[in-house]
Design a protein around this motif. Structure first.
Motif, PDB file in Angstrom:
ATOM      1  N   GLN A 102      26.093  23.832  37.993  1.00  0.00           N
ATOM      2  CA  GLN A 102      25.773  22.702  37.091  1.00  0.00           C
ATOM      3  C   GLN A 102      25.676  23.353  35.622  1.00  0.00           C
ATOM      4  O   GLN A 102      26.132  22.876  34.689  1.00  0.00           O
ATOM      5  CB  GLN A 102      24.382  22.080  37.470  1.00  0.00           C
ATOM      6  N   ASP A 115      31.674  18.541  50.021  1.00  0.00           N
ATOM      7  CA  ASP A 115      31.339  17.216  48.702  1.00  0.00           C
ATOM      8  C   ASP A 115      30.249  17.596  47.923  1.00  0.00           C
ATOM      9  O   ASP A 115      29.981  16.950  46.950  1.00  0.00           O
ATOM     10  CB  ASP A 115      31.236  16.197  49.969  1.00  0.00           C
ATOM     11  N   PHE A 116      29.135  18.411  48.451  1.00  0.00           N
ATOM     12  CA  PHE A 116      28.026  18.649  47.504  1.00  0.00           C
ATOM     13  C   PHE A 116      28.450  19.161  46.588  1.00  0.00           C
ATOM     14  O   PHE A 116      28.173  18.837  45.531  1.00  0.00           O
ATOM     15  CB  PHE A 116      27.122  19.264  48.568  1.00  0.00           C
ATOM     16  N   ARG A 148      31.269  19.237  44.982  1.00  0.00           N
ATOM     17  CA  ARG A 148      32.257  18.561  44.144  1.00  0.00           C
ATOM     18  C   ARG A 148      31.086  17.739  43.444  1.00  0.00           C
ATOM     19  O   ARG A 148      31.337  17.425  42.022  1.00  0.00           O
ATOM     20  CB  ARG A 148      33.244  17.598  45.038  1.00  0.00           C
ATOM     21  N   GLY A 149      30.104  17.451  43.970  1.00  0.00           N
ATOM     22  CA  GLY A 149      29.131  16.502  43.266  1.00  0.00           C
ATOM     23  C   GLY A 149      28.344  17.026  42.086  1.00  0.00           C
ATOM     24  O   GLY A 149      27.921  16.446  41.225  1.00  0.00           O
ATOM     25  N   HIS A 203      18.236  20.330  44.477  1.00  0.00           N
ATOM     26  CA  HIS A 203      18.361  19.456  45.872  1.00  0.00           C
ATOM     27  C   HIS A 203      17.339  20.038  46.826  1.00  0.00           C
ATOM     28  O   HIS A 203      17.605  21.407  47.292  1.00  0.00           O
ATOM     29  CB  HIS A 203      19.882  19.674  46.436  1.00  0.00           C
TER      30      HIS A 203
END
Length: 328
Positions: free
Chosen positions: A165, A184-185, A187-188, A277
């Motif tokens: 990030q 997918d995590f 990519r998010g 997270h």
């Protein structure tokens, strides 16, 4: 007060829940009523004695360096915080003894910043160590620039997920290694995921044929070797997991408490740049289970222990206010 402690090096079974000594608040510290404390790999490495040559233990040791909580007593010299302030901290001293896995912790003000208003207690507790590590490495050591390509190992983990990030916020392109169920995590978060295992270097080369400008190793071993090979000419390499990085021309880095850096992270969290997270929470008395899960090494984001309170009121343990009044 109640807390977690260990009186010898050992596995999770060395952790005991029960009465531990009340913290003493020095002139440059504040007493924090703990709401949540995050688990980090360094916690179990300290518990098992792997860092004995680096950090001296004073048994019994209360583990934990990450905390989110409420100030209930400022030290005599403290002007930065007042009773009732919500704070986060990377409360590391130069010895192991007075950790955050307890109802209260005496925290030097140099280790604290205000809590991000938009984060839960659990998420806030998960920010300090991993956030400071990623921030100090990317902005200070590696000095990541816009349009550079950054390789982050274990991109779904605690440090890695924040590093993805922050690197994206700095304008970099990010390639992140992760297990396929975490792609997918990643990519998010803004990263381009690649799978671990055989063929890793070919997969990264497929995305960055000329190599990566920056490699951030959080794993060590084979990941470190691959990172060194994948660097573009004049590329930069840092590891927080393997001191052998110096043999590849890189730098080994150990995060340090910094109130200014931590405040900047709090601001970035409030701006929505950085999120935490939390994969699982445990009550304080089950801290050993939290250690076991973290030690398995497959955590997405953070594991956090929580302290339940019957009241939200900011109060210190019996006797500590009296001690301060007598000192004054």
């Amino acid at each position: 007060m109640k807390g977690i402690s260990y009186s010898r090096y050992g596995g999770p079974e060395a952790l005991a829940y029960g009465d531990v000594r009340d913290p003493r608040v020095g002139p440059d510290s504040v007493l924090v009523k703990v709401r949540a404390a995050a688990v980090n790999p360094v916690d179990w490495k300290c518990r098992e004695g792997y860092l004995d040559g680096l950090i001296e233990p004073v048994f019994p040791v209360v583990p934990g360096w990450d905390v989110a909580g409420v100030v209930v007593q400022p030290g005599a010299s403290v002007t930065e915080f007042a009773v009732g302030d919500e704070v986060i901290g990377y409360v590391r001293e130069d010895f192991l003894s007075r950790g955050t896995f307890a109802e209260y912790v005496a925290a030097p003000v140099r280790t604290l910043a205000r809590k991000p208003r938009n984060l839960t207690w659990e998420a806030a507790a998960g920010l300090p160590l991993v956030g400071l590590t990623a921030y100090q490495v990317l902005t200070g050591v590696l000095q990541v620039k816009r349009d550079e390509t950054v390789l982050v190992h274990a991109a779904a983990g605690g440090v890695g997920s924040i590093a993805v990030q922050l690197a994206r916020h700095l304008g970099a392109r990010v390639i992140g290694t992760a297990s396929e169920h975490n792609h997918d995590f990643v990519r998010g978060l803004g990263g381009e995921p690649v799978a671990y295992g055989d063929g890793l270097m070919e997969r990264v080369r497929g995305l960055a044929p000329e190599g990566v400008n920056v490699a951030f190793d959080t794993v060590g071993g084979d990941a470190l070797k691959a990172s060194a090979t994948l660097l573009a000419p004049e590329g930069r390499l840092v590891s927080i997991a393997d001191p052998d990085v110096v043999d590849y021309g890189g730098r080994y880095y150990f995060v340090r408490p910094d109130a200014g850096d931590l405040l900047r992270l709090s601001e970035l969290a409030e701006q929505g740049v950085v999120s935490v997270h939390v994969s699982e929470t445990f009550p304080l008395e089950r801290a050993a289970d939290a250690h076991r899960l973290n030690q398995e090494g497959r955590t997405r984001g953070k594991i956090v222990v929580t302290v339940d309170w019957d009241t939200e009121e900011a109060t210190a343990p019996d006797g500590l206010w009296q001690e301060r009044e007598q000192a004054e």
